[in-house]
Scaffold this motif. Structure first.
Motif, PDB file in Angstrom:
ATOM      1  N   LEU A 158       0.330  -1.250  -0.576  1.00  0.00           N
ATOM      2  CA  LEU A 158      -0.230  -0.146   0.509  1.00  0.00           C
ATOM      3  C   LEU A 158       1.011   1.599   0.116  1.00  0.00           C
ATOM      4  O   LEU A 158       1.639   1.245  -0.122  1.00  0.00           O
ATOM      5  CB  LEU A 158      -1.099  -0.233   1.148  1.00  0.00           C
ATOM      6  CG  LEU A 158      -1.461  -1.090   1.730  1.00  0.00           C
ATOM      7  CD1 LEU A 158      -2.884  -1.234   2.813  1.00  0.00           C
ATOM      8  CD2 LEU A 158      -2.927  -1.067   0.077  1.00  0.00           C
ATOM      9  N   ASP A 159       0.522   2.619  -0.622  1.00  0.00           N
ATOM     10  CA  ASP A 159       0.616   3.568  -0.508  1.00  0.00           C
ATOM     11  C   ASP A 159       1.245   4.278   0.766  1.00  0.00           C
ATOM     12  O   ASP A 159      -0.107   4.151   1.715  1.00  0.00           O
ATOM     13  CB  ASP A 159       0.235   4.630  -1.629  1.00  0.00           C
ATOM     14  CG  ASP A 159      -1.182   5.247  -1.655  1.00  0.00           C
ATOM     15  OD1 ASP A 159      -0.954   5.130  -0.451  1.00  0.00           O
ATOM     16  OD2 ASP A 159      -1.595   4.589  -2.491  1.00  0.00           O
ATOM     17  N   ILE A 165      -4.082   7.239   6.529  1.00  0.00           N
ATOM     18  CA  ILE A 165      -5.570   6.928   6.822  1.00  0.00           C
ATOM     19  C   ILE A 165      -6.058   6.378   8.160  1.00  0.00           C
ATOM     20  O   ILE A 165      -6.530   6.717   9.150  1.00  0.00           O
ATOM     21  CB  ILE A 165      -6.157   6.972   5.535  1.00  0.00           C
ATOM     22  CG1 ILE A 165      -5.774   8.885   4.860  1.00  0.00           C
ATOM     23  CG2 ILE A 165      -7.572   7.221   5.917  1.00  0.00           C
ATOM     24  CD1 ILE A 165      -6.265   8.600   3.283  1.00  0.00           C
ATOM     25  N   ILE A 166      -5.392   4.945   7.225  1.00  0.00           N
ATOM     26  CA  ILE A 166      -5.812   3.822   8.474  1.00  0.00           C
ATOM     27  C   ILE A 166      -5.290   3.839   9.611  1.00  0.00           C
ATOM     28  O   ILE A 166      -5.771   3.784  10.686  1.00  0.00           O
ATOM     29  CB  ILE A 166      -5.154   2.520   7.944  1.00  0.00           C
ATOM     30  CG1 ILE A 166      -6.015   2.400   5.880  1.00  0.00           C
ATOM     31  CG2 ILE A 166      -5.022   1.187   8.025  1.00  0.00           C
ATOM     32  CD1 ILE A 166      -5.476   1.540   4.761  1.00  0.00           C
ATOM     33  N   LEU A 171      -7.929   3.962  15.582  1.00  0.00           N
ATOM     34  CA  LEU A 171      -8.801   5.192  17.047  1.00  0.00           C
ATOM     35  C   LEU A 171      -9.924   4.475  16.839  1.00  0.00           C
ATOM     36  O   LEU A 171     -10.743   4.068  18.165  1.00  0.00           O
ATOM     37  CB  LEU A 171      -8.197   6.243  16.931  1.00  0.00           C
ATOM     38  CG  LEU A 171      -7.014   7.094  17.534  1.00  0.00           C
ATOM     39  CD1 LEU A 171      -6.947   8.132  17.215  1.00  0.00           C
ATOM     40  CD2 LEU A 171      -6.117   5.658  18.531  1.00  0.00           C
ATOM     41  N   GLU A 172     -11.197   4.998  15.897  1.00  0.00           N
ATOM     42  CA  GLU A 172     -12.103   4.474  15.965  1.00  0.00           C
ATOM     43  C   GLU A 172     -12.777   3.602  14.586  1.00  0.00           C
ATOM     44  O   GLU A 172     -13.335   4.177  13.826  1.00  0.00           O
ATOM     45  CB  GLU A 172     -12.967   5.189  16.494  1.00  0.00           C
ATOM     46  CG  GLU A 172     -12.932   6.387  17.896  1.00  0.00           C
ATOM     47  CD  GLU A 172     -13.766   6.971  18.187  1.00  0.00           C
ATOM     48  OE1 GLU A 172     -15.287   7.722  17.219  1.00  0.00           O
ATOM     49  OE2 GLU A 172     -13.593   7.828  19.138  1.00  0.00           O
ATOM     50  N   ASP A 179     -11.581   0.232   3.137  1.00  0.00           N
ATOM     51  CA  ASP A 179     -11.864   0.977   1.109  1.00  0.00           C
ATOM     52  C   ASP A 179     -11.162   1.265   0.790  1.00  0.00           C
ATOM     53  O   ASP A 179     -10.960   0.826  -0.856  1.00  0.00           O
ATOM     54  CB  ASP A 179     -13.236   1.609   1.746  1.00  0.00           C
ATOM     55  CG  ASP A 179     -13.861   1.383   2.216  1.00  0.00           C
ATOM     56  OD1 ASP A 179     -14.461  -0.437   2.557  1.00  0.00           O
ATOM     57  OD2 ASP A 179     -15.785   1.757   2.095  1.00  0.00           O
ATOM     58  N   ASP A 180     -10.233   2.018   1.257  1.00  0.00           N
ATOM     59  CA  ASP A 180      -9.343   2.878  -0.035  1.00  0.00           C
ATOM     60  C   ASP A 180      -7.860   1.992  -0.354  1.00  0.00           C
ATOM     61  O   ASP A 180      -7.698   1.238  -1.432  1.00  0.00           O
ATOM     62  CB  ASP A 180      -8.889   3.605   0.044  1.00  0.00           C
ATOM     63  CG  ASP A 180      -9.449   5.107   0.600  1.00  0.00           C
ATOM     64  OD1 ASP A 180     -10.319   5.271  -0.192  1.00  0.00           O
ATOM     65  OD2 ASP A 180      -9.610   6.381   1.446  1.00  0.00           O
TER      66      ASP A 180
END
Length: 217
Positions: A158-159, A165-166, A171-172, A179-180
């Motif tokens: 993955l980039d 973002i992940i 955290l929640e 999805d990305d």
């Protein structure tokens, strides 16, 4: 005279030094309770408190392992028809939409040592079906540890932007947290592995076998 002998015996008999815990008697006997070592901070202690702690850790590890079996190891699917297998050559979407297609493609990926891409995609699909917050959090953690963590032998490619973002959303986590990443892996399989699958002996043999059966019928 008797008192002098007694005095001499006292001088000749060496004094026995009193050691801590001697009043408790030999190990495992006397007045020692089952939790007597709970005040011992020595790592070599083999008392019952450490035994209980080890058992609890083993149970926790076992529970985590049981949760991992929630993800499909191999999808059940009927034998594909000649029409279905022929349709796989038309587009990657038609291959991935059927369980038989995913199983055949996954078998091919295993020969290329990239099966983790399909496993990750399937795990994300399973996560999307969940509605319970606690189960979503636990499954998201498992997916992260298995396929996102750089320490995992099954880490997918993955980039850095998607990873950041992940990491923030962990955290929640929601059922759409990956999805990305899932789309990125889907695109990778489409562009990189799918063309080789269509030219592989695995696909050609399956197509030929079904063609022969259809001709015999």
């Amino acid at each position: 005279m008797g008192s002098e002998r007694v005095e001499m015996r006292k001088r000749q008999t060496p004094a026995t030094p009193e050691t801590p815990g001697s009043a408790l008697g030999p190990l495992g006997t006397g007045n020692r309770g089952s939790n007597a070592c709970c005040f011992c901070w020595c790592c070599c202690c083999s008392c019952s408190c450490l035994t209980v702690r080890n058992q609890e850790e083993q149970r926790a590890t076992g529970a985590s392992h049981e949760l991992r079996t929630d993800f499909p190891i191999c999808e059940e699917s009927p034998t594909p028809t000649l029409e279905e297998v022929s349709a796989w050559a038309q587009s990657f979407d038609k291959l991935m939409i059927t369980p038989a297609g995913r199983n055949a493609f996954r078998e091919f990926l295993r020969t290329e040592f990239s099966e983790e891409n399909m496993l990750f995609w399937m795990a994300c699909e399973e996560l999307k079906k969940e509605a319970n917050k606690n189960i979503i959090e636990e499954k998201a953690r498992i997916i992260y540890e298995d396929y996102i963590s750089i320490l995992s032998p099954k880490e997918v490619s993955l980039d850095s932007g998607v990873r950041e973002i992940i990491n923030r959303n962990m955290l929640e986590p929601s059922q759409h947290i990956f999805d990305d990443a899932q789309l990125q892996i889907y695109t990778l399989m489409h562009r990189d592995s799918y063309p080789r699958f269509m030219n592989s002996a695995l696909y050609k043999d399956l197509l030929q076998s079904l063609s022969e059966k259809s001709a015999e019928a």
